[in-house]
Design a protein around this motif. Structure first.
Motif, PDB file in Angstrom:
ATOM      1  N   ALA A 175       6.517 -16.682  32.430  1.00  0.00           N
ATOM      2  CA  ALA A 175       5.798 -17.570  31.504  1.00  0.00           C
ATOM      3  C   ALA A 175       6.504 -17.681  30.159  1.00  0.00           C
ATOM      4  N   PHE A 176       7.190 -16.628  29.757  1.00  0.00           N
ATOM      5  CA  PHE A 176       7.914 -16.622  28.475  1.00  0.00           C
ATOM      6  C   PHE A 176       9.037 -17.667  28.494  1.00  0.00           C
ATOM      7  N   GLY A 177       9.721 -17.753  29.644  1.00  0.00           N
ATOM      8  CA  GLY A 177      10.751 -18.783  29.802  1.00  0.00           C
ATOM      9  C   GLY A 177      11.970 -18.515  28.934  1.00  0.00           C
ATOM     10  N   ASP A 178      12.638 -19.588  28.565  1.00  0.00           N
ATOM     11  CA  ASP A 178      13.862 -19.498  27.774  1.00  0.00           C
ATOM     12  C   ASP A 178      13.535 -19.876  26.339  1.00  0.00           C
ATOM     13  N   ARG A 179      13.523 -18.885  25.442  1.00  0.00           N
ATOM     14  CA  ARG A 179      13.173 -19.154  24.040  1.00  0.00           C
ATOM     15  C   ARG A 179      14.242 -18.571  23.128  1.00  0.00           C
ATOM     16  N   PRO A 180      15.315 -19.313  22.864  1.00  0.00           N
ATOM     17  CA  PRO A 180      16.382 -18.796  21.992  1.00  0.00           C
ATOM     18  C   PRO A 180      15.808 -18.344  20.644  1.00  0.00           C
ATOM     19  N   GLY A 181      16.331 -17.213  20.154  1.00  0.00           N
ATOM     20  CA  GLY A 181      15.866 -16.698  18.863  1.00  0.00           C
ATOM     21  C   GLY A 181      14.614 -15.855  18.955  1.00  0.00           C
ATOM     22  N   HIS A 182      14.068 -15.706  20.170  1.00  0.00           N
ATOM     23  CA  HIS A 182      12.887 -14.855  20.384  1.00  0.00           C
ATOM     24  C   HIS A 182      13.202 -13.898  21.523  1.00  0.00           C
ATOM     25  N   ALA A 183      12.584 -12.715  21.488  1.00  0.00           N
ATOM     26  CA  ALA A 183      12.827 -11.722  22.539  1.00  0.00           C
ATOM     27  C   ALA A 183      11.513 -11.277  23.150  1.00  0.00           C
ATOM     28  N   LEU A 184      11.534 -11.014  24.447  1.00  0.00           N
ATOM     29  CA  LEU A 184      10.389 -10.458  25.169  1.00  0.00           C
ATOM     30  C   LEU A 184      10.719  -9.010  25.524  1.00  0.00           C
ATOM     31  N   PHE A 185       9.793  -8.096  25.177  1.00  0.00           N
ATOM     32  CA  PHE A 185       9.968  -6.682  25.499  1.00  0.00           C
ATOM     33  C   PHE A 185       9.057  -6.317  26.666  1.00  0.00           C
ATOM     34  N   GLY A 186       9.604  -5.573  27.632  1.00  0.00           N
ATOM     35  CA  GLY A 186       8.802  -4.999  28.708  1.00  0.00           C
ATOM     36  C   GLY A 186       8.195  -3.677  28.267  1.00  0.00           C
ATOM     37  N   ILE A 187       7.118  -3.267  28.932  1.00  0.00           N
ATOM     38  CA  ILE A 187       6.420  -2.025  28.550  1.00  0.00           C
ATOM     39  C   ILE A 187       6.363  -1.074  29.740  1.00  0.00           C
ATOM     40  N   GLN A 188       6.997   0.071  29.579  1.00  0.00           N
ATOM     41  CA  GLN A 188       6.964   1.112  30.610  1.00  0.00           C
ATOM     42  C   GLN A 188       5.607   1.815  30.590  1.00  0.00           C
TER      43      GLN A 188
END
Length: 375
Positions: A175-188
């Motif tokens: 859903a986050f897709g491709d968003r240059p200049g933004h980062a998605l972090f995963g959570i362990q």
């Protein structure tokens, strides 16, 4: 637009120092993120938060989606403009607050439905909706939507929750897709079970994220158990990406986490403590409401450069706290946030110099002394 990237500049043992580069500026690591729950760090102006040394703030998806709503923030130009903070913002996913604050919540594979703690209205957060809200807010670092079970919980409950969170992590990434200049972090996730943490790390690595958080700690398990988990959990995650320990913590928690390879932390403790009269100093914690400060002309901490220490006495700070004056929350919060940022700067310098072990010994020895003697 610049991509968000991470570079490690020095290591000392497992501790690392470096920089997360973002289009809105550099985040020096290890970094402490003050919490701006409802688009404000309570009792602070944004420019004052910056003066303490903060490079990044945390905003809260759950609170902002309920009030003033993410759609309204978006119409008004996004969260940075709305709250007058032009540097990086990380938003959490809303998962933790749904579990801890909302009433009558119902968890399914799709997501969570719940009633607002504000007015009882009904809402749903799914991984897709969490990504949409965080996009509307315009945050630079976005967190996956996950489930955080309260500890203690049995192994089967922790395992099924972790597996659900990993499925939600994949949906969040899609859903986050491709968003240059933004980062998605995963959570362990995975509680205090090393093999479950490894499974979670492997799943996140397969999906691929801009950074990795360690979730499900600092939820009542105690420092010893938390450090036991941090002895292995950061090493299970990619070395070349930032590692974020969510919701931590007390100064000695932070130092112990950095020693175990953590790069980012957040906690409401310095600001919340400031409002309740609890003050962090190099010599431990003091309580400004105690009568011993009533006639004391000395500063909270003679080595601190914050306005509370430079311009006001313990006697004054005791008086305004007892009188419930607003300036008390402002000055004590400023001091605590300044102390936390000084702590991070001290660790960055020590790691760079290769003297982190000696720095830690001094840190613990100074805190063990306790507050200065009363007059």
């Amino acid at each position: 637009m610049t991509e968000i990237s991470y570079q490690i500049n020095a290591t000392d043992g497992r501790a690392r120092t470096g920089v997360i580069n973002t289009p809105r500026g550099e985040i020096r690591t290890p970094a402490f993120m003050p919490v701006g729950t409802a688009a404000t760090v309570k009792a602070m102006m944004p420019e004052s938060v910056r003066q303490t040394g903060a490079d990044i703030l945390l905003g809260n998806t759950y609170h902002l989606m309920l009030r003033p709503t993410a759609e309204r923030v978006d119409r008004l130009g996004g969260l940075h403009k709305f709250m007058n903070w032009d540097r990086p913002i990380l938003t959490d996913s809303g998962g933790f607050q749904v579990m801890s604050l909302a009433s009558l919540r119902k968890l399914t594979e799709r997501g969570v439905t719940f009633k607002s703690h504000i007015d009882g209205s009904k809402h749903e957060i799914t991984p897709e909706r969490s990504m949409e809200i965080q996009k509307l807010l315009g945050s630079d670092i976005v967190m996956c939507f996950d489930e955080c079970p309260a500890l203690p919980a049995d192994r089967d409950r922790i395992a099924s929750s972790m597996e659900l969170s990993m499925r939600w992590a994949k949906r969040s990434k899609d859903a986050f897709g491709d968003r240059p200049g933004h980062a998605l972090f995963g959570i362990q996730q995975g509680g205090l079970e090393e093999d479950l943490r490894q499974q979670s790390a492997d799943a996140l690595r397969d999906i691929g994220f801009g950074g990795y958080a360690i979730g499900g700690l600092a939820v009542g398990e105690g420092q010893e158990a938390m450090f036991g988990c941090l002895d292995y959990a950061p090493e299970q995650l990619p070395q070349d990406k930032p590692r974020y320990l969510m919701g931590v913590g007390k100064p000695d928690d932070i130092v112990g986490a950095v020693a175990r390879g953590i790069d980012m932390m957040d906690c409401v403790l310095p600001s919340r403590s400031g409002r309740t009269g609890q003050v962090f100093t190099r010599k431990g914690v003091l309580n400004i409401k105690n009568a011993r400060h009533m006639d004391d002309p000395r500063p909270l901490d003679e080595d601190c450069g914050c306005p509370a220490c430079q311009n006001y006495s313990r006697a004054y700070l005791h008086h305004v706290f007892r009188s419930q004056e607003m300036i008390s929350s402002m000055l004590l919060t400023w001091h605590n946030l300044h102390y936390y940022q000084d702590l991070m700067a001290g660790m960055r310098d020590a790691i760079t110099a290769g003297t982190f072990e000696a720095w830690q010994r001094d840190f613990h020895a100074n805190r063990a002394q306790g507050d200065i003697d009363p007059l």
